[in-house]
Design a protein around this motif. Structure first.
Motif, PDB file in Angstrom:
ATOM      1  N   ASN A 284     -43.665  -1.061  49.137  1.00 62.85           N
ATOM      2  CA  ASN A 284     -42.595  -0.225  49.691  1.00 62.85           C
ATOM      3  C   ASN A 284     -41.551   0.016  48.610  1.00 62.85           C
ATOM      4  OD1 ASN A 284     -41.388   1.115  52.014  1.00 62.85           O
ATOM      5  ND2 ASN A 284     -39.816  -0.473  51.918  1.00 62.85           N
ATOM      6  N   ALA A 285     -41.962   0.804  47.629  1.00 69.07           N
ATOM      7  CA  ALA A 285     -41.121   0.980  46.441  1.00 69.07           C
ATOM      8  C   ALA A 285     -41.256   2.386  45.898  1.00 69.07           C
ATOM      9  CB  ALA A 285     -41.529  -0.032  45.370  1.00 69.07           C
ATOM     10  N   THR A 286     -40.308   2.733  45.038  1.00 69.36           N
ATOM     11  CA  THR A 286     -40.392   3.961  44.255  1.00 69.36           C
ATOM     12  C   THR A 286     -40.276   3.589  42.788  1.00 69.36           C
ATOM     13  OG1 THR A 286     -38.008   4.287  44.587  1.00 69.36           O
ATOM     14  CG2 THR A 286     -39.495   5.490  46.052  1.00 69.36           C
ATOM     15  N   PHE A 287     -40.912   4.401  41.937  1.00 63.39           N
ATOM     16  CA  PHE A 287     -40.959   4.083  40.518  1.00 63.39           C
ATOM     17  C   PHE A 287     -40.410   5.251  39.714  1.00 63.39           C
ATOM     18  CE2 PHE A 287     -43.903   3.273  36.645  1.00 63.39           C
ATOM     19  CZ  PHE A 287     -42.874   2.643  35.965  1.00 63.39           C
ATOM     20  N   ASP A 288     -39.260   5.042  39.092  1.00 60.91           N
ATOM     21  CA  ASP A 288     -38.696   6.022  38.162  1.00 60.91           C
ATOM     22  C   ASP A 288     -39.339   5.749  36.811  1.00 60.91           C
ATOM     23  OD1 ASP A 288     -37.241   7.569  36.408  1.00 60.91           O
ATOM     24  OD2 ASP A 288     -35.296   7.113  37.315  1.00 60.91           O
ATOM     25  N   VAL A 300     -37.702   0.678  55.529  1.00 65.01           N
ATOM     26  CA  VAL A 300     -39.048   1.248  55.513  1.00 65.01           C
ATOM     27  C   VAL A 300     -38.957   2.668  56.064  1.00 65.01           C
ATOM     28  CG1 VAL A 300     -41.447   0.991  56.238  1.00 65.01           C
ATOM     29  CG2 VAL A 300     -40.027  -1.045  55.862  1.00 65.01           C
ATOM     30  N   HIS A 301     -38.909   3.636  55.169  1.00 65.25           N
ATOM     31  CA  HIS A 301     -38.858   5.042  55.552  1.00 65.25           C
ATOM     32  C   HIS A 301     -40.269   5.619  55.349  1.00 65.25           C
ATOM     33  CE1 HIS A 301     -34.645   4.412  55.680  1.00 65.25           C
ATOM     34  NE2 HIS A 301     -34.392   4.575  54.387  1.00 65.25           N
ATOM     35  N   THR A 353     -40.259   6.049  51.504  1.00 65.73           N
ATOM     36  CA  THR A 353     -40.571   4.945  50.598  1.00 65.73           C
ATOM     37  C   THR A 353     -42.066   4.634  50.577  1.00 65.73           C
ATOM     38  OG1 THR A 353     -40.118   3.341  52.356  1.00 65.73           O
ATOM     39  CG2 THR A 353     -38.301   3.903  50.883  1.00 65.73           C
ATOM     40  N   ILE A 354     -42.799   5.103  51.575  1.00 64.20           N
ATOM     41  CA  ILE A 354     -44.251   4.967  51.642  1.00 64.20           C
ATOM     42  C   ILE A 354     -44.740   6.032  52.628  1.00 64.20           C
ATOM     43  CG2 ILE A 354     -44.218   3.249  53.507  1.00 64.20           C
ATOM     44  CD1 ILE A 354     -46.636   1.893  52.098  1.00 64.20           C
ATOM     45  N   THR A 355     -45.963   6.507  52.460  1.00 66.30           N
ATOM     46  CA  THR A 355     -46.433   7.653  53.243  1.00 66.30           C
ATOM     47  C   THR A 355     -47.750   7.346  53.942  1.00 66.30           C
ATOM     48  OG1 THR A 355     -45.316   9.273  51.839  1.00 66.30           O
ATOM     49  CG2 THR A 355     -47.201  10.069  53.069  1.00 66.30           C
ATOM     50  N   GLU A 375     -43.212   7.511  45.054  1.00 62.40           N
ATOM     51  CA  GLU A 375     -43.647   6.314  45.765  1.00 62.40           C
ATOM     52  C   GLU A 375     -44.808   5.654  45.008  1.00 62.40           C
ATOM     53  OE1 GLU A 375     -44.524   7.580  49.787  1.00 62.40           O
ATOM     54  OE2 GLU A 375     -42.713   8.815  49.813  1.00 62.40           O
ATOM     55  N   VAL A 376     -45.196   4.460  45.470  1.00 63.23           N
ATOM     56  CA  VAL A 376     -46.268   3.732  44.780  1.00 63.23           C
ATOM     57  C   VAL A 376     -47.460   3.461  45.691  1.00 63.23           C
ATOM     58  CG1 VAL A 376     -44.624   2.666  43.205  1.00 63.23           C
ATOM     59  CG2 VAL A 376     -45.313   1.439  45.279  1.00 63.23           C
TER      60      VAL A 376
END
Length: 438
Positions: A284-288, A300-301, A353-355, A375-376
């Protein structure tokens, strides 16, 4: 008579330019004050541009798909009295939706205007390479061979003409700019013109339709290229026995209250993901990747990939960790309907944050979902099928479904990906565990 120049408005939020996705007028069309002239698209939303004056369109400043800078000339209108300049005030923004009128290719549009109007439609100087524009008020003519000129008509008129076997080039249009109407077809038939018989039997087809990639479809294309070119995907497929879950779902739907939304499998999956993310926060993450920063989110979106008339959009169920099964179900239905009708707000289409992606009954046996950058992780739902399963002594019918999930291998190791999916599998196969608070 004077000439009024409408400039590209400031659509807000520091946007310096926008893509033109739809014209609602043609050169030569009469328009009235507050009539919608065009629609432009920013990052996530479509903004409609109304006319502040009444008059006749002399010139359109861009082609569909062009990027137009703020304050660049957009439309020139012939008005009574003195002219002037004005930056149009944009209408409220909506999500990108299918255009209300067909978008024709550049070549077809130029041929239309050459046949129906003495003015040439020139693109705005702010979009693309340098172009030559006509001075204000100056007219230009263009000759188009009759065999190449495409008659102006709405899709409904074209369909009726095709059904009747009528060649629209033989029909005289009485609408604005020579547009052919249903009345013109009626008069054509009343004069005794014989419709051409529809072709029968097998015949060669040589037509080629060129479709310019614009608007939401271009945004989707750019997003997919970004995701696949920058994210090293790893896809993990697992088979899940959802027989007990389907029995529970049927029971809950049969006893639901009148104000409760009918349950699909998605709310159960969403709640299972929330419980699993508590144990596996890495997904539940995003990566710049430009800054080299991974942001793990407590909230948790969950984005829900949704097909709309204009293409794929991803409305977001925010704070799923604070929602129960019925609340998740209602929010999914509400957001999906808003996305399809074009009423979703900007904040409802961003920040996931996750799909989850699902093709429903068309979900196939397995898929390879593309991660929604930045997202990851993305979880793909495949269709449920009844298959024979060996229980150790015999084959019994069970409802089986595959989950096809992709992960950013820079952030999520294969072991963590497998652990995440296996935990979801355990919860869905024993659905009572979903309702047990940790």
């Amino acid at each position: 008579m004077g000439e009024f120049i409408i400039k590209m408005p400031d659509v807000g939020e520091g946007v310096a330019e926008a893509e033109l996705v739809e014209w609602h007028c043609e050169v030569g069309d009469p328009i009235r004050e507050d009539m919608i002239l065009a629609a432009v698209m920013t990052d996530k939303a479509t903004v409609e541009i109304p006319s502040p004056v009444t008059g006749t369109v002399l010139w359109l400043g861009a082609e569909i798909g062009d990027t137009v800078a703020v304050k660049a000339p957009l439309v020139r209108i012939q008005v009574a009295g003195e002219g002037g300049e004005l930056e149009a005030v944009p209408m409220a923004e909506t999500v990108p939706i299918a255009p209300s009128s067909p978008q024709r290719g550049d070549g077809a549009r130029r041929a239309d205007e050459g046949a129906s109007s003495p003015s040439i439609r020139q693109p705005a100087p702010s979009s693309g390479p340098a172009r030559h524009l006509l001075p204000a008020g100056e007219k230009a003519s263009r000759t188009v061979p009759d065999t190449l000129a495409k008659p102006l008509a709405s899709p409904a008129v074209r369909l009726r003409a095709q059904d009747c076997g009528i060649d629209l080039r033989q029909v005289i249009g009485t609408g604005p700019a020579g547009r052919i109407t249903h009345d013109d077809l009626d008069q054509f038939l009343a004069r005794g013109a014989q419709p051409q018989p529809a072709p029968t039997g097998l015949a060669k087809k040589t037509a080629v339709e060129e479709i310019k990639v614009t608007g939401l479809r271009r945004r989707i294309s750019e997003k997919m290229v970004l995701a696949t070119s920058r994210i090293p995907h790893i896809t993990y497929v697992e088979e899940i026995d959802v027989t007990d879950l389907e029995d529970l779902r049927a029971t809950m739907n049969a006893t639901r209250k009148p104000d409760q939304t009918k349950l699909t499998i998605l709310p159960f999956l969403m709640r299972a993901m929330v419980k699993t993310i508590d144990e596996q926060p890495v997904v539940n993450a995003t990566f710049d990747d430009d800054a080299g920063i991974i942001s793990r989110h407590a909230a948790v979106h969950i984005g829900i990939a949704t097909q709309t008339p204009a293409g794929l959009t991803v409305p977001v169920v925010r704070h799923t960790e604070a929602r129960g099964i019925w609340d998740c179900a209602a929010e999914v239905v509400r957001l999906a309907e808003a996305a399809r009708t074009g009423s979703a707000l900007r904040e409802e289409l961003s920040g996931s944050t996750i799909t989850i992606t699902s093709l429903g009954a068309m979900g196939g046996i397995a898929t390879t979902p593309i991660i929604n950058h930045p997202e990851v992780a993305i979880v793909g739902v495949n269709k449920i099928m009844t298959r024979p399963v060996w229980d150790g002594s015999q084959f019994i019918p069970r409802k089986m479904m595959n989950l096809s999930s992709s992960f950013d291998h820079r952030v999520v190791d294969g072991w963590d990906a497998a652990t995440f999916v296996q935990r979801i599998k355990a919860l869905l196969e024993t659905p009572a565990l979903i309702f047990i608070e940790s």
